[in-house]
Motif scaffolding. Structure first.
Motif, PDB file in Angstrom:
ATOM      1  N   LEU A   1      13.403  -4.897  -4.958  1.00  0.00           N
ATOM      2  CA  LEU A   1      12.329  -4.359  -4.129  1.00  0.00           C
ATOM      3  C   LEU A   1      11.628  -5.499  -3.400  1.00  0.00           C
ATOM      4  N   SER A   2      11.548  -5.354  -2.100  1.00  0.00           N
ATOM      5  CA  SER A   2      10.815  -6.326  -1.283  1.00  0.00           C
ATOM      6  C   SER A   2       9.606  -5.623  -0.686  1.00  0.00           C
ATOM      7  N   VAL A   3       8.436  -6.152  -0.961  1.00  0.00           N
ATOM      8  CA  VAL A   3       7.205  -5.590  -0.416  1.00  0.00           C
ATOM      9  C   VAL A   3       6.742  -6.501   0.713  1.00  0.00           C
ATOM     10  N   LYS A   4       6.601  -5.920   1.886  1.00  0.00           N
ATOM     11  CA  LYS A   4       6.202  -6.678   3.076  1.00  0.00           C
ATOM     12  C   LYS A   4       4.725  -6.449   3.366  1.00  0.00           C
TER      13      LYS A   4
ATOM     14  N   GLY B   1      -0.538   3.957 -15.062  1.00  0.00           N
ATOM     15  CA  GLY B   1      -1.188   3.250 -13.969  1.00  0.00           C
ATOM     16  C   GLY B   1      -0.530   3.552 -12.641  1.00  0.00           C
ATOM     17  N   ARG B   2      -0.159   2.509 -11.916  1.00  0.00           N
ATOM     18  CA  ARG B   2       0.462   2.706 -10.610  1.00  0.00           C
ATOM     19  C   ARG B   2       1.935   3.116 -10.712  1.00  0.00           C
ATOM     20  N   PHE B   3       2.484   2.997 -11.912  1.00  0.00           N
ATOM     21  CA  PHE B   3       3.909   3.297 -12.096  1.00  0.00           C
ATOM     22  C   PHE B   3       4.084   4.635 -12.807  1.00  0.00           C
ATOM     23  N   SER B   4       5.045   5.396 -12.343  1.00  0.00           N
ATOM     24  CA  SER B   4       5.412   6.646 -13.002  1.00  0.00           C
ATOM     25  C   SER B   4       6.922   6.682 -13.119  1.00  0.00           C
TER      26      SER B   4
ATOM     27  N   GLN C   1       3.303   3.220  -6.832  1.00  0.00           N
ATOM     28  CA  GLN C   1       2.285   3.576  -5.854  1.00  0.00           C
ATOM     29  C   GLN C   1       1.415   2.373  -5.520  1.00  0.00           C
ATOM     30  N   GLU C   2       0.749   2.467  -4.379  1.00  0.00           N
ATOM     31  CA  GLU C   2      -0.166   1.407  -3.946  1.00  0.00           C
ATOM     32  C   GLU C   2       0.489   0.034  -4.088  1.00  0.00           C
TER      33      GLU C   2
ATOM     34  N   GLY D   1       0.784  -1.221   0.000  1.00  0.00           N
ATOM     35  CA  GLY D   1       0.000   0.000   0.000  1.00  0.00           C
ATOM     36  C   GLY D   1       0.820   1.278   0.000  1.00  0.00           C
ATOM     37  N   ALA D   2       2.096   1.154   0.267  1.00  0.00           N
ATOM     38  CA  ALA D   2       2.952   2.340   0.347  1.00  0.00           C
ATOM     39  C   ALA D   2       3.385   2.798  -1.052  1.00  0.00           C
ATOM     40  N   ILE D   3       4.161   3.883  -1.052  1.00  0.00           N
ATOM     41  CA  ILE D   3       4.753   4.423  -2.274  1.00  0.00           C
ATOM     42  C   ILE D   3       6.270   4.283  -2.153  1.00  0.00           C
TER      43      ILE D   3
END
Lengths: 108, 119
Positions: free
Chosen positions: A104-107, A58-61, A76-77, A15-17
């Motif tokens: 990148l590790s998303v927890k 989308g979620r990527f910029s 994002q998100e 959910g973070a950026i």
């Protein structure tokens, strides 16, 4: 010579950026691309900046400042499936030169 | 979108033997293809540029006699690793370059990669 530098790893929560930076030193450089690669897979194209400014998909910029030889990828998100390696790549003479990659590790 | 395939997806061979990897553009013609090598947890390193109908252009430090590249048609490039050794074990990825109309730039489409293990 040509080199693109990125942080080796980044950790963030769902959910973070997160922003992944890329600085480069090269001459005759044209455009900055971003690729995503999951373990064992091939790179997949995310975004390309030929000119200065922000490109949103989308979620990527992705952002590029040619005067600063700097760009970044903004995610994002964040979702768990975004855990992967992200590479910036510079276009020069019709070839792509890749940065060292950011894991990148998303927890949860 | 443009699709690039590679064959085989993985291969195990004995030291001293040769291995051929194919890269095909499935729904478009590619006059230029690229071969990359990637070791675990490392970046993609460009090995050579494969040009249809002419000799490949190798990056500095890549042995052209060890990594033979043939681009005999507009849809097929092959990489042959000759006299393979365990240190050649790696993930080999090809890509095909497609010009973006009217923009003077290119987009690259990557194959799924071939994992080579030399025992």
């Amino acid at each position: 010579g040509q080199s693109l530098e990125q942080p080796s790893e980044v950790t963030a929560v769902e959910g973070a950026i997160v922003q992944i930076n890329c600085t480069y030193q090269t001459s005759g450089f044209y455009g900055l691309s971003w690729y995503q690669q999951h373990d064992g897979g091939a790179p997949t194209f995310l975004s390309y900046n030929a000119l200065d400014g922000l490109e949103e998909t989308g979620r990527f910029s992705s952002f590029l400042s040619r005067s600063d030889s700097y760009g970044y990828l903004l995610l994002q998100e964040l979702q768990m499936k975004d855990s992967a390696s992200y590479f910036c790549a510079g276009a020069q003479g019709g070839k792509l030169i890749f940065g060292q990659g950011t894991e990148l590790s998303v927890k949860p | 979108g443009a699709v690039v395939s590679q064959h085989p997806s993985w291969v195990i061979c004995k030291s001293g033997t040769s291995v051929k990897i194919e890269c095909r553009s499935l729904d478009f013609q590619a006059t230029t293809m690229f071969w990359y090598r990637q070791f675990p947890k490392q970046s993609l390193m460009l090995m050579a540029t494969s040009n249809e109908g002419s000799k490949a252009t190798y990056e500095q430090g890549v042995e052209k006699d060890k990594f033979l590249i043939n681009h005999a048609s507009l849809t097929l490039s092959t990489l042959t690793v000759t006299s393979a050794h365990p240190e050649d074990s790696s993930f080999y990825i090809c890509s095909a370059r497609v010009p973006l109309p009217g923009q003077g730039v290119y987009e690259q489409y990557f194959g799924p990669g071939t994992r080579l293990t030399v025992t």
